[in-house]
Scaffold this active site. Structure first.
Site, PDB file in Angstrom:
ATOM      1  N   LYS A   1      25.456  11.657 -27.232  1.00 37.38           N
ATOM      2  CA  LYS A   1      24.841  10.555 -26.476  1.00 37.38           C
ATOM      3  C   LYS A   1      23.325  10.637 -26.613  1.00 37.38           C
ATOM      4  O   LYS A   1      22.634   9.635 -26.793  1.00 37.38           O
ATOM      5  CB  LYS A   1      25.274  10.630 -25.009  1.00 37.38           C
ATOM      6  CG  LYS A   1      24.802   9.463 -24.146  1.00 37.38           C
ATOM      7  CD  LYS A   1      23.409   9.627 -23.588  1.00 37.38           C
ATOM      8  CE  LYS A   1      23.033   8.447 -22.706  1.00 37.38           C
ATOM      9  NZ  LYS A   1      21.620   8.469 -22.295  1.00 37.38           N
TER      10      LYS A   1
ATOM     11  N   HIS B   1      12.036  15.030 -17.380  1.00 37.21           N
ATOM     12  CA  HIS B   1      12.738  13.771 -17.202  1.00 37.21           C
ATOM     13  C   HIS B   1      12.338  13.105 -15.888  1.00 37.21           C
ATOM     14  O   HIS B   1      12.054  11.918 -15.848  1.00 37.21           O
ATOM     15  CB  HIS B   1      14.239  14.063 -17.198  1.00 37.21           C
ATOM     16  CG  HIS B   1      15.071  12.863 -17.453  1.00 37.21           C
ATOM     17  ND1 HIS B   1      15.301  12.380 -18.716  1.00 37.21           N
ATOM     18  CD2 HIS B   1      15.717  12.044 -16.611  1.00 37.21           C
ATOM     19  CE1 HIS B   1      16.060  11.325 -18.641  1.00 37.21           C
ATOM     20  NE2 HIS B   1      16.330  11.093 -17.373  1.00 37.21           N
TER      21      HIS B   1
HETATM   22  C1  MEV Z   1      20.094  11.956 -21.699  1.00 37.57           C
HETATM   23  O1  MEV Z   1      20.024  10.581 -21.944  1.00 37.57           O
HETATM   24  C2  MEV Z   1      20.489  12.695 -22.952  1.00 37.57           C
HETATM   25  C3  MEV Z   1      20.736  14.192 -22.809  1.00 37.57           C
HETATM   26  O2  MEV Z   1      21.700  14.423 -21.791  1.00 37.57           O
HETATM   27  C4  MEV Z   1      21.234  14.680 -24.136  1.00 37.57           C
HETATM   28  C5  MEV Z   1      21.731  16.105 -24.141  1.00 37.57           C
HETATM   29  O3  MEV Z   1      22.179  16.599 -23.108  1.00 37.57           O
HETATM   30  O4  MEV Z   1      21.703  16.694 -25.241  1.00 37.57           O
HETATM   31  C6  MEV Z   1      19.476  14.918 -22.414  1.00 37.57           C
END
Ligand code: MEV
Length: 437
Positions: A278, A391
């Site tokens: 994702k 984030h």
């Molecule tokens: C968030 O949009 C995407 C992540 O969860 C990808 C990952 O966990 O590798 C940060």
């Protein structure tokens, strides 16, 4: 239950909006205003956008951002990205910067073949179907010559057709499996038109063939496949462990070890693989959307590819060999740079210009880089600080908006939360305190 609306598509845009506001918003002027506020003042531009889809009442914006400083095959590239999720563009830019001084991204096209199938049912002996195919094949090929002509001129076209016996999977099921090269076009229309012509010629020939012991073959449907395991681009980054440096307090060697472990986990564990991929799609989709390509097609194809051996796995691979860290992926990407929305949406055209009006192959490369970069950035955070710190900071702007802070309050709260991970409750509390003062 409300009465169904009849002839909705025939209503003018204003009438559609009125119907919506009367039916779902108690004739509330605020809803009406919200919808019309998103109309573009430029009537021609609005008309263009309305024409992309059906029953349109307004526009739905996505942020269009830039991730600069990508060194791709020794060229500097600025990648346009259309995405609503905070942190994605920042993460891409961060990965670009990291690899800028470590050799950059290397790409290569492995293949560009797409396919489509005419799906057929026949319940007689397989040998009869094979005999029929031998009887019909030359005619089938000849019947698509005129459809094929302009694509052939561009160096593409139908590559081959093959009868595939699928009866062991489904009783009576055969396919006419066709392969295509569509050059700079995504090629959906070309492929589907060709397949429908093949289907119609197949029906015609079936009516002339007298070797069937059962009812003649029935064409169930003809459609391209969004599964494109033969339309593949490879992308990689690589550097000496020594060149990694210390990352968020973690040594280069430790970082590389944990990073490869994280990829290994996503390779064997579907729960993790889905989230891992994702994150890759955050980058890929953003470029696919910015350039007017079909992200649903790309999503479907990529995830199917991730599960090609029967288990859903990571799309990326990482290894440390002889003190060299390598991170890479093969992505199945069927993209176009001519035709469709790519040449209609003014911002897609702009995105193409930013990318130097790339060929489809070059766009595959840039898109693959965005995917690998995104995964690199996500794992970079995950195996060191975790993703929440960065984030949530990026998310702070949205959070401040949601709690109703005004511009002055926003500025003060941003300052107050520079070193803290913001939460809604923490922000609300700080806002209330600020207002009480
Ligand atoms: C968030 O949009 C995407 C992540 O969860 C990808 C990952 O966990 O590798 C940060």
């Amino acid at each position: 239950m409300d009465a169904p609306v009849i002839g909705f598509s025939k209503l003018s845009k204003k009438e559609k909006v009125n119907w919506l506001v009367d039916t779902y918003f108690n004739s509330d002027a605020a809803a009406q205003n919200l919808i019309t506020r998103y109309w573009n003042e430029d009537a021609k531009l609005q008309e263009l956008h309305d024409g992309f889809s059906e029953n349109t009442i307004t526009n739905y914006y996505l942020p269009f951002g830039l991730a600069p400083n990508f060194l791709i095959d020794d060229h500097l590239v600025t990648i346009p990205m259309a995405i609503e999720e905070s942190s994605v563009v920042a993460a891409a830019s961060k990965a670009a910067k990291f690899w800028l001084t470590r050799g950059g991204f290397k790409t290569s096209i492995k293949s560009t073949i797409k396919s489509g199938q005419v799906h057929i049912m026949y319940h007689g002996a397989s040998s009869e179907m094979e005999a029929f195919y031998a009887f019909a094949k030359a005619y089938l090929l000849q019947s698509i010559e005129s459809i094929n002509a302009s694509m052939k001129k561009r160096g593409g076209g139908l590559l081959d057709i093959e009868l595939v016996n699928k009866t062991s999977a489904l009783d009576g099921y055969y396919q006419l499996h066709a392969t295509f090269e569509t050059k700079d076009a995504m090629g959906a229309n070309f492929i589907n038109t060709t397949l429908e012509q093949l289907a119609s010629s197949l029906r015609e020939k079936a009516s002339q063939f007298d070797g069937f012991s059962s009812d003649a073959p029935e064409v169930i449907m003809s459609i391209l496949s969004n599964y494109v395991p033969q339309c593949l681009v490879n992308v990689s980054v690589s550097c000496k462990i020594d060149e990694i440096g210390t990352i968020n307090g973690v040594s280069g060697a430790n970082f590389a070890r944990k990073f490869t472990r994280a990829v290994d986990i996503a390779t064997v564990e579907p729960y993790r693989a889905v989230t891992h991929n994702k994150g890759i799609m955050n980058g890929i989709d953003a470029v696919v959307i910015a350039t007017g390509n079909d992200f649903r097609a790309v999503e479907a194809g990529v995830h199917a590819y991730a599960a090609r051996d029967g288990q859903y796995r990571s799309l990326t691979r990482a290894r440390v060999e002889n003190d060299i860290f390598t991170f890479e992926a093969d992505f199945p990407l069927a993209l176009g740079t001519v035709g469709g929305l790519t040449s209609l949406h003014p911002l897609s055209k702009l995105a193409m210009q930013i990318l130097g009006n790339p060929s489809a192959q070059d766009l595959m490369k840039v898109t693959a880089v965005a995917g690998l970069a995104q995964n690199f950035a996500a794992l970079h955070s995950l195996v060191t600080t975790g993703i929440q710190a960065g984030h949530m900071k990026m998310h702070l702007v949205n959070m401040l908006e949601q709690i109703g802070a005004n511009d002055t309050e926003k500025a003060q709260l941003k300052k107050a939360f520079t070193d803290k991970t913001p939460s809604f409750s923490g922000l609300r509390e700080a806002l209330e305190l600020m207002r009480d003062k």
